[in-house]
Motif scaffolding. Structure first.
Motif, PDB file in Angstrom:
ATOM      1  N   GLY A   7       0.799  -1.222   0.000  1.00 56.69           N
ATOM      2  CA  GLY A   7       0.000   0.000   0.000  1.00 56.69           C
ATOM      3  C   GLY A   7       0.830   1.269   0.000  1.00 56.69           C
ATOM      4  O   GLY A   7       0.439   2.283   0.590  1.00 56.69           O
ATOM      5  N   CYS A   8       1.987   1.228  -0.660  1.00 55.33           N
ATOM      6  CA  CYS A   8       2.824   2.423  -0.740  1.00 55.33           C
ATOM      7  C   CYS A   8       3.423   2.510  -2.137  1.00 55.33           C
ATOM      8  O   CYS A   8       3.302   1.593  -2.941  1.00 55.33           O
ATOM      9  CB  CYS A   8       3.920   2.400   0.323  1.00 55.33           C
ATOM     10  SG  CYS A   8       5.134   1.073   0.127  1.00 55.33           S
ATOM     11  N   SER A   9       4.091   3.617  -2.397  1.00 50.67           N
ATOM     12  CA  SER A   9       4.721   3.793  -3.702  1.00 50.67           C
ATOM     13  C   SER A   9       6.072   3.084  -3.717  1.00 50.67           C
ATOM     14  O   SER A   9       6.652   2.780  -2.668  1.00 50.67           O
ATOM     15  CB  SER A   9       4.923   5.287  -4.002  1.00 50.67           C
ATOM     16  OG  SER A   9       5.914   5.818  -3.136  1.00 50.67           O
ATOM     17  N   LEU A  10       6.575   2.847  -4.900  1.00 55.58           N
ATOM     18  CA  LEU A  10       7.881   2.236  -5.058  1.00 55.58           C
ATOM     19  C   LEU A  10       8.954   3.123  -4.418  1.00 55.58           C
ATOM     20  O   LEU A  10       9.872   2.640  -3.753  1.00 55.58           O
ATOM     21  CB  LEU A  10       8.177   1.997  -6.539  1.00 55.58           C
ATOM     22  CG  LEU A  10       9.443   1.230  -6.887  1.00 55.58           C
ATOM     23  CD1 LEU A  10       9.440  -0.140  -6.212  1.00 55.58           C
ATOM     24  CD2 LEU A  10       9.567   1.074  -8.394  1.00 55.58           C
ATOM     25  N   SER A  11       8.803   4.415  -4.592  1.00 55.69           N
ATOM     26  CA  SER A  11       9.746   5.378  -4.010  1.00 55.69           C
ATOM     27  C   SER A  11       9.763   5.277  -2.483  1.00 55.69           C
ATOM     28  O   SER A  11      10.834   5.266  -1.864  1.00 55.69           O
ATOM     29  CB  SER A  11       9.356   6.799  -4.445  1.00 55.69           C
ATOM     30  OG  SER A  11      10.175   7.742  -3.821  1.00 55.69           O
ATOM     31  N   THR A  12       8.584   5.190  -1.877  1.00 59.09           N
ATOM     32  CA  THR A  12       8.494   5.065  -0.418  1.00 59.09           C
ATOM     33  C   THR A  12       9.140   3.770   0.056  1.00 59.09           C
ATOM     34  O   THR A  12       9.857   3.752   1.060  1.00 59.09           O
ATOM     35  CB  THR A  12       7.022   5.115   0.038  1.00 59.09           C
ATOM     36  OG1 THR A  12       6.474   6.381  -0.350  1.00 59.09           O
ATOM     37  CG2 THR A  12       6.891   4.926   1.530  1.00 59.09           C
ATOM     38  N   LEU A  13       8.920   2.712  -0.677  1.00 54.96           N
ATOM     39  CA  LEU A  13       9.505   1.418  -0.318  1.00 54.96           C
ATOM     40  C   LEU A  13      11.035   1.501  -0.327  1.00 54.96           C
ATOM     41  O   LEU A  13      11.695   1.079   0.622  1.00 54.96           O
ATOM     42  CB  LEU A  13       9.019   0.336  -1.284  1.00 54.96           C
ATOM     43  CG  LEU A  13       9.532  -1.073  -1.049  1.00 54.96           C
ATOM     44  CD1 LEU A  13       9.116  -1.585   0.324  1.00 54.96           C
ATOM     45  CD2 LEU A  13       9.009  -1.995  -2.128  1.00 54.96           C
ATOM     46  N   HIS A  14      11.593   2.078  -1.377  1.00 55.68           N
ATOM     47  CA  HIS A  14      13.049   2.195  -1.478  1.00 55.68           C
ATOM     48  C   HIS A  14      13.615   3.132  -0.411  1.00 55.68           C
ATOM     49  O   HIS A  14      14.661   2.846   0.178  1.00 55.68           O
ATOM     50  CB  HIS A  14      13.455   2.655  -2.879  1.00 55.68           C
ATOM     51  CG  HIS A  14      13.328   1.572  -3.903  1.00 55.68           C
ATOM     52  ND1 HIS A  14      14.221   0.528  -3.997  1.00 55.68           N
ATOM     53  CD2 HIS A  14      12.404   1.355  -4.870  1.00 55.68           C
ATOM     54  CE1 HIS A  14      13.861  -0.281  -4.970  1.00 55.68           C
ATOM     55  NE2 HIS A  14      12.757   0.202  -5.514  1.00 55.68           N
ATOM     56  N   LYS A  15      12.922   4.231  -0.136  1.00 57.12           N
ATOM     57  CA  LYS A  15      13.389   5.167   0.894  1.00 57.12           C
ATOM     58  C   LYS A  15      13.354   4.532   2.276  1.00 57.12           C
ATOM     59  O   LYS A  15      14.260   4.736   3.084  1.00 57.12           O
ATOM     60  CB  LYS A  15      12.533   6.439   0.885  1.00 57.12           C
ATOM     61  CG  LYS A  15      12.814   7.341  -0.288  1.00 57.12           C
ATOM     62  CD  LYS A  15      11.904   8.560  -0.263  1.00 57.12           C
ATOM     63  CE  LYS A  15      12.107   9.401  -1.500  1.00 57.12           C
ATOM     64  NZ  LYS A  15      11.195  10.558  -1.545  1.00 57.12           N
TER      65      LYS A  15
END
Length: 102
Positions: A7-15
């Motif tokens: 339930g998050c963006s790819l960017s949030t996951l990587h950060k």
């Protein structure tokens, strides 16, 4: 797909991973190997079936990654679990571990 499932963006996951000092791929590999190690201890499934169930598409790659992480092969890990389950003495378990680490 993982980000969507969480339930998050790819960017949030990587950060989020970076904030904890790992990449998503490192986290994914560690998770797959941990699940495989647990399955080796409680399942009689073939090692190849466990590897594929944990998301590996190549058995040799799985075995290399597993040995790099745990310092023993998947077969050696399974053998250790068998010795442990059979209630062997501490000396027998240590002997098994010494043989595995040669």
């Amino acid at each position: 797909m993982a980000a969507r499932s969480l339930g998050c963006s790819l960017s949030t996951l990587h950060k989020t991973c970076a904030k904890h000092g790992v990449t998503f791929n490192q986290l994914l590999m560690e998770t797959r190997l941990s699940v495989a190690a647990a399955m080796l201890g409680r399942s009689s499934d073939r090692i190849s079936e466990i590897a594929y169930a944990c998301g590996f598409t190549s058995l040799p790659h799985f075995c290399r990654q597993f040995k790099a992480r745990y310092k023993v092969s998947p077969r050696q890990m399974r053998d250790w679990y068998v010795v442990k389950k059979e209630g062997k003495s501490k000396d027998q378990v240590l002997t098994c571990l010494e043989l595995m680490l040669r």
